[in-house]
Design an enzyme around this catalytic site. Structure first.
Site, PDB file in Angstrom:
ATOM      1  N   GLY A 194       0.741  -1.094  -0.043  1.00  0.00           N
ATOM      2  CA  GLY A 194       0.012   0.128  -0.102  1.00  0.00           C
ATOM      3  C   GLY A 194       0.792   1.240  -0.026  1.00  0.00           C
ATOM      4  O   GLY A 194       0.624   2.073  -0.525  1.00  0.00           O
ATOM      5  N   ALA A 195       1.979   1.065   0.604  1.00  0.00           N
ATOM      6  CA  ALA A 195       2.772   2.486   1.081  1.00  0.00           C
ATOM      7  C   ALA A 195       3.869   1.908   1.764  1.00  0.00           C
ATOM      8  O   ALA A 195       4.074   0.737   2.350  1.00  0.00           O
ATOM      9  CB  ALA A 195       2.124   3.413   1.607  1.00  0.00           C
TER      10      ALA A 195
ATOM     11  N   GLU B 216       7.246   3.415   4.156  1.00  0.00           N
ATOM     12  CA  GLU B 216       7.857   4.602   5.004  1.00  0.00           C
ATOM     13  C   GLU B 216       8.921   4.925   5.012  1.00  0.00           C
ATOM     14  O   GLU B 216       9.603   5.549   5.983  1.00  0.00           O
ATOM     15  CB  GLU B 216       7.318   4.175   6.616  1.00  0.00           C
ATOM     16  CG  GLU B 216       8.270   3.042   7.072  1.00  0.00           C
ATOM     17  CD  GLU B 216       7.834   1.581   7.253  1.00  0.00           C
ATOM     18  OE1 GLU B 216       6.981   1.367   6.355  1.00  0.00           O
ATOM     19  OE2 GLU B 216       8.229   0.989   7.971  1.00  0.00           O
ATOM     20  N   ASN B 217       9.532   4.795   3.534  1.00  0.00           N
ATOM     21  CA  ASN B 217      11.346   5.275   3.733  1.00  0.00           C
ATOM     22  C   ASN B 217      11.402   6.597   4.272  1.00  0.00           C
ATOM     23  O   ASN B 217      10.369   7.375   4.163  1.00  0.00           O
ATOM     24  CB  ASN B 217      11.525   5.346   2.288  1.00  0.00           C
ATOM     25  CG  ASN B 217      11.177   4.233   1.396  1.00  0.00           C
ATOM     26  OD1 ASN B 217      11.515   2.960   1.709  1.00  0.00           O
ATOM     27  ND2 ASN B 217      10.266   4.198   0.482  1.00  0.00           N
TER      28      ASN B 217
ATOM     29  N   GLU C 277       1.927   5.852   7.670  1.00  0.00           N
ATOM     30  CA  GLU C 277       3.276   6.045   7.181  1.00  0.00           C
ATOM     31  C   GLU C 277       4.131   7.117   7.702  1.00  0.00           C
ATOM     32  O   GLU C 277       5.140   7.068   8.204  1.00  0.00           O
ATOM     33  CB  GLU C 277       3.476   6.460   5.845  1.00  0.00           C
ATOM     34  CG  GLU C 277       2.665   5.124   4.816  1.00  0.00           C
ATOM     35  CD  GLU C 277       3.228   3.765   5.287  1.00  0.00           C
ATOM     36  OE1 GLU C 277       4.458   3.598   5.581  1.00  0.00           O
ATOM     37  OE2 GLU C 277       2.593   2.865   4.958  1.00  0.00           O
TER      38      GLU C 277
ATOM     39  N   HIS D  91       5.421   6.080  11.254  1.00  0.00           N
ATOM     40  CA  HIS D  91       6.286   5.292  11.070  1.00  0.00           C
ATOM     41  C   HIS D  91       7.800   6.162  11.376  1.00  0.00           C
ATOM     42  O   HIS D  91       8.694   5.577  11.648  1.00  0.00           O
ATOM     43  CB  HIS D  91       6.219   4.471   9.833  1.00  0.00           C
ATOM     44  CG  HIS D  91       6.006   3.290   9.683  1.00  0.00           C
ATOM     45  ND1 HIS D  91       6.191   2.135  10.658  1.00  0.00           N
ATOM     46  CD2 HIS D  91       5.118   2.543   8.919  1.00  0.00           C
ATOM     47  CE1 HIS D  91       5.606   1.172  10.347  1.00  0.00           C
ATOM     48  NE2 HIS D  91       4.837   1.261   9.289  1.00  0.00           N
TER      49      HIS D  91
ATOM     50  N   GLU E 257       4.865  -1.739  13.130  1.00  0.00           N
ATOM     51  CA  GLU E 257       3.728  -2.004  12.706  1.00  0.00           C
ATOM     52  C   GLU E 257       2.512  -1.947  13.651  1.00  0.00           C
ATOM     53  O   GLU E 257       1.566  -1.282  13.195  1.00  0.00           O
ATOM     54  CB  GLU E 257       3.578  -3.253  11.825  1.00  0.00           C
ATOM     55  CG  GLU E 257       4.721  -3.379  10.770  1.00  0.00           C
ATOM     56  CD  GLU E 257       4.619  -2.138   9.753  1.00  0.00           C
ATOM     57  OE1 GLU E 257       3.662  -1.245   9.634  1.00  0.00           O
ATOM     58  OE2 GLU E 257       5.622  -2.038   8.789  1.00  0.00           O
TER      59      GLU E 257
HETATM   60 ZN   LIG Z   1       3.657  -0.041   8.276  1.00  0.00          ZN
END
Ligand SMILES: [Zn+2]
Length: 1007
Positions: free
Chosen positions: A427-428, A430-431, A463, A466, A485
């Protein structure tokens, strides 16, 4: 990261904890003091550091020491406590105890925290294994060898035939990277890249080798301190190594330089190429990265474990038509020696980062930007979708401000980019500073419905959280992934409830708790904090599941509601502050809570939830004013040996109809109290059984006045009674008795829960071809008339409810629903798609239309032409809901191929098709036939694979199917037979079988 496919383990591993020891080949338990105390041989007692949670050996059950602790646990929560029954029998897990306390300070709410209750943790078989005394853990398990004499390690052969100097999947801890200097030159025509990685490192222990990760990179030259050296490679473990004749000495600083070439990846991880068609239909290419969990090694050689944090300096060479993105500000653009190319140099990252959080992108995107505090926030997309980026920018700005304030630590980078990538699996991701998204998770048109915006807000909130929980403070190893998570999931709901209350996230969060329980009640589940082996890439991938995310978040909510106001936040601020820039294990969280004054007993309580899998069933029995609570492990497959003696410290809450004060130390209520509802608002992670009489009083109360209980409590009752019926504790007849009240129900949470439970029963019957029952259910499911309004609707909660009701009604073929839906669809096409369909109704309208051949074709056209991502996804679900076998097969093969339907959508397509009758058998055949190609795209163990296995098998309920599924997966061997999701699938089919055997006769009579 965040998975979006549909809607979206055990005591700690000894080997992992030793990562900072030089020879972790054999780990001596006695030395491993970080998380476990020294064990004397033959002593079968495990007592975590400063903990009062006793996990005793089998057969031993001396509980006297604990008496006080119960008391203090209970007092802490403002309640008194019960007497422990003195004749506890350790072999019977339902642990009877006189219920406690409590009086009710009558004021308003009928909610009272009752207190921590119970708690003897008798070690289960599984736990006992891990705490066997005097045992030496090796890769092979628990050996007899004396721990002080390590076994002679045997080394594997490198690619060139020489002995590879390391034989562990985890890297040695003798060398620590300090900074990476990366130069990359991707070629988007040949889809290849070359790179040079210069790694500065320090030596932590004398060693004769440097071992690091590298996968699918062709290393052309290596120098160490400017001298050319030979690199050995052991491909199965994706490791390379340099050996030295003399020890590198502690404290030495050294530099390893590696030149290499590789192909851009064709899957969704590493440094991969992606493409899309622009407005003119021309194909555009780009290169992006996805490194979590273990793919940074595909882009540059590195120490690819989360605890090896370092700084990064990156240079990327590109053609002028592209831009490059990195988490840090670009410091210069240089003309390169190669004619026509430019080199972008980025500042060195100011913070230490884990490798999985590094990201870079080469693409021709455009952006919009805003300054928030001292951070430049930007949202990037392909140029034609620029106008769909505003909502994400607004949301990200608000949330960045919220988190900065809430956590008392400012986001540490000067820029924060959110990038929508046309081809992206998760989905995405978090870099740090460069968050990547699926287009459907970030882009939304201004006209889109609040429900569409809710999805975007969710992903952005997750994100962004995170950036603190995960990036600033990172779990030491993947076994504690929940620290990333679980928190990100918790904050995703909590931040939005605070900042965007109109998005109605509390209903969504309630659904998430139910979903987590659906997985956690199986044998195949795992503890949130996994202590068994998590080492192979498959085991690491499998950590990304609903237990880690959703149970993790649910436990945090339970902890938060158990603590006095403000203490949870204080503890988390302490945790972030203590460990910023470094790595943690679960114990560090409990210690931080203790430091802000949270009682030790709370950590004890939480350990019973994080170190064991599953959750408790609390059974209430009442004799007049005297209430007794007992607990046992809620496990659907109760015949299994693991169904032993897991017990939990449960923070029990309850409400009742009267507030008579009863200042006593047992839970005595006045005789005049008619009913009791436990687990107020369902914030506790447990299920409650009230017994026949208890249920009857609750049902009576609801029938008399529905508002007696909050909507969340009503949803909680519905959820609990269905769960009890699956467990065989209540009959389906009793379930229906409760549902009788629902004819007057109008709230979203209870109705959506009831419908989702009924529809899973319906789907099982449908797949078994129980035609008469299916026909009866079509008439009886309470979804007609509840919502007749098909116009625009502002309230998100009403939108959720009406979309669920109408989707149910139309899928059951209710005429008034399908007529309306078809009319709306025709209006939409006849107006050339200018007459908008309300966003929350699009899915039901499209799916109804897709059942006609002609409309299916027009939907296909709309799918290819629309640039609205949320609309596009709903059209795809509609297309996949067709019952026409040829169309089904066509969609599946097109999806696997990629192109008109992107491969990233295959798991969604498969799960949608599996719900339908025609789809579910075809899909299973398709998955079996194409397994090898599917796992090329989606790695074994990954979330998409988990989803594919679950959706294709979870509606089987016959012996024939059970055997077939078993046969297929065991034939896969290393290509997937060991996955936890396979165990889960088999267990689910058996349970379906059991449910059918138990309930079909009743249903036939009743319906
Ligand atoms: Zn996550």
């Amino acid at each position: 990261s965040l998975t979006t496919v549909v809607r979206a383990s055990l005591p700690r591993n000894m080997i992992e904890n030793s990562m900072f020891e030089e020879e972790p080949d054999v780990v001596d338990l006695d030395k491993d003091s970080t998380a476990f105390p020294a064990l004397e041989p033959d002593e079968v007692v495990y007592e975590p550091r400063s903990s009062r949670l006793l996990v005793r050996g089998l057969g031993e059950n001396d509980l006297d020491d604990e008496e006080e602790d119960y008391e203090s646990s209970a007092r802490l929560l403002g309640m008194s406590f019960m007497n422990r029954s003195s004749t506890h029998n350790p072999s019977s897990s339902p642990y009877n105890r006189q219920a406690p306390p409590r009086s009710c300070s009558c004021s308003s709410a009928r909610m009272l925290v009752v207190g921590v209750f119970i708690l003897v943790l008798v070690a289960s078989m599984a736990m006992a294994l891990y705490f066997l005394p005097g045992c030496t853990f090796t890769k092979a398990g628990c050996g007899k060898a004396n721990s002080s004499t390590p076994m002679e390690p045997s080394y594997p052969n490198s690619t060139n035939g020489e002995l590879f100097p390391w034989n562990e999947l985890r890297l040695p801890a003798s060398v620590r990277p300090v900074n990476y200097d990366l130069s990359l030159t991707p070629n988007l025509t040949s889809m290849t890249f070359t790179g040079r990685t210069v790694i500065n490192m320090t030596i932590l222990h004398d060693t004769k080798r440097i071992v690091l990760h590298s996968s699918e990179l062709n290393i052309t030259k290596a120098t160490f301190q400017s001298v050319e050296v030979k690199v050995l490679e052991y491909k199965p473990w994706q490791q390379i190594a340099v050996s030295f004749p003399e020890d590198l000495k502690v404290g030495q600083v050294c530099v390893l330089t590696l030149d290499y070439a590789a192909n851009l990846s064709h899957t969704y991880d590493g440094f991969y190429n992606s493409s899309y068609n622009d407005k003119t239909g021309a194909k555009r290419v780009l290169a992006a990265t996805q490194f979590e969990p273990q793919a940074a090694r595909k882009a540059f050689p590195c120490f690819d474990e989360p605890a090896f944090k370092a700084t990064f300096l990156v240079r990327i060479t590109r053609e002028p038509g592209y831009i490059t993105l990195m988490p840090v500000i670009k410091s210069s653009v240089n003309i390169t020696v190669v004619v026509g190319l430019l080199e972008d140099e980025f500042e060195q990252t100011g913070v230490n980062m884990s490798t999985y959080l590094v990201a870079f992108i080469v693409a021709n995107f455009t952006s919009i930007t805003r300054n928030v505090s001292n951070t430049l926030v930007s949202v990037y997309s392909v140029p034609e979708k620029k106008e769909h980026t505003h909502y994400a920018l607004d949301t990200a700005s608000t949330l960045l401000h919220f988190y900065n304030t809430f956590f008392h630590i400012d986001y540490p980078l000067r820029k924060l980019d959110l990038v929508a990538i046309p081809d992206f699996l998760a989905g995405a991701m978090e870099n740090w500073g460069l968050i990547t998204f699926r287009e459907t998770s970030l882009l939304v048109g201004n006209q889109s419905s609040p429900l569409d915006k809710q999805l975007i807000a969710n992903v952005v909130a997750h994100e962004l959280a995170h950036q603190w929980f995960g990036n600033l403070v990172t779990m030491r190893w993947w076994n504690d992934l929940w620290l990333n998570e679980g928190f990100a999931t918790y904050w995703q709901y909590t931040s939005l409830m605070t900042e965007f209350p109109q998005l109605d996230l509390d209903n969504v969060f309630l659904g998430v708790r139910f979903k987590a329980m659906a997985k956690d009640c199986l044998n195949s589940s795992h503890p949130v904090s996994v202590s068994s082996q998590v080492t192979t890439p498959e085991q690491v991938s499998e950590m990304f599941d609903s237990v880690t995310y959703e149970k993790g978040a649910s436990l945090l909510l339970m902890l938060k509601t158990t603590l006095p106001d403000g203490q949870f936040r204080k503890g988390l601020i302490k945790y972030l502050d203590n460990y910023r820039g470094s790595n943690t294990v679960t114990e560090d969280l409990w210690n931080s809570l203790t430091q802000v004054g949270v009682q030790e007993s709370v950590s004890d309580m939480m350990r019973t939830w994080t170190l064991q899998n599953g959750f408790p069933l609390v059974t209430v029995s009442r004799m007049g004013g005297h209430v007794t609570l007992t607990q046992e492990h809620f496990l659907l497959s109760a015949d299994n040996a693991t169904h032993t003696s897991n017990l939990w410290h449960i923070p029990v809450t309850y409400v009742n109809d009267s507030c008579s004060s009863a200042p006593s130390s047992t839970l005595n209520v006045s005789d005049s109290v008619k009913w009791l509802k436990f687990n107020y608002m369902n914030t506790g992670f447990y299920i409650v059984h009230y017994g026949d009489e208890g249920w009857a009083t609750l049902i009576d109360a609801l029938k008399t006045d529905i508002n007696t209980l909050t909507p969340h409590d009503r949803a909680s009752l519905i959820h609990n009674i269905f769960a009890l019926s699956r467990l065989g504790r209540v009959s389906f007849r009793q379930v229906l008795n409760l549902l009788d009240y629902a004819t007057s129900e109008t709230e979203t949470a209870p109705l959506t829960e009831a419908l989702s439970q009924l529809s899973s029963v319906y789907r099982l019957l449908d797949k078994r071809q129980e035609q008469r029952l299916v026909a009866r259910m079509k008439v009886n499911v309470p979804c007609s008339g509840a919502y007749q309004d098909w116009g625009e609707e502002e309230s998100v909660s009403r939108q959720e409810l009406r979309s669920v009701l109408l989707e149910m009604a139309c899928s059951l073929g209710r005429q008034n629903c399908t007529d309306q839906a078809t009319a709306l669809y025709d209006q939409w096409t006849n107006s050339n798609q200018t007459k908008q369909i309300p966003g929350d109704l699009q899915r039901v309208v499209f799916s109804t239309a897709a059942q006609s051949d002609l409309r299916w074709l027009s939907l296909m056209e709309a799918y290819s032409s629309t640039t609205y991502d949320s609309e596009k996804r709903k059209i795809l679900q509609a297309l996949a809901s067709t019952q026409d076998p040829q169309s089904i097969v066509w969609i599946l093969s097109t999806g696997l191929e990629g192109g008109i339907i992107q491969t990233q959508e295959l798991p969604l397509v498969i799960s949608t098709m599996s719900d339908g009758f025609a789809g579910h058998l075809l899909v299973w055949e398709f998955v079996k036939e194409n397994w090898d190609r599917i796992i090329e795209k989606f790695p074994v163990g990954s979330y998409p694979i988990q989803s594919i296995i679950k959706s294709t098998t979870s509606q089987f309920s016959t012996q024939t199917h059970l055997e077939e599924v078993q046969r297929f997966f065991s034939s896969l061997k290393e290509r997937g037979s060991q996955m936890r999701s396979v165990q889960e699938a088999l267990e689910t089919i058996r349970l379906n079988q059991l449910w059918m055997d138990r309930n079909l006769p009743t249903l036939r009579i009743w319906l």
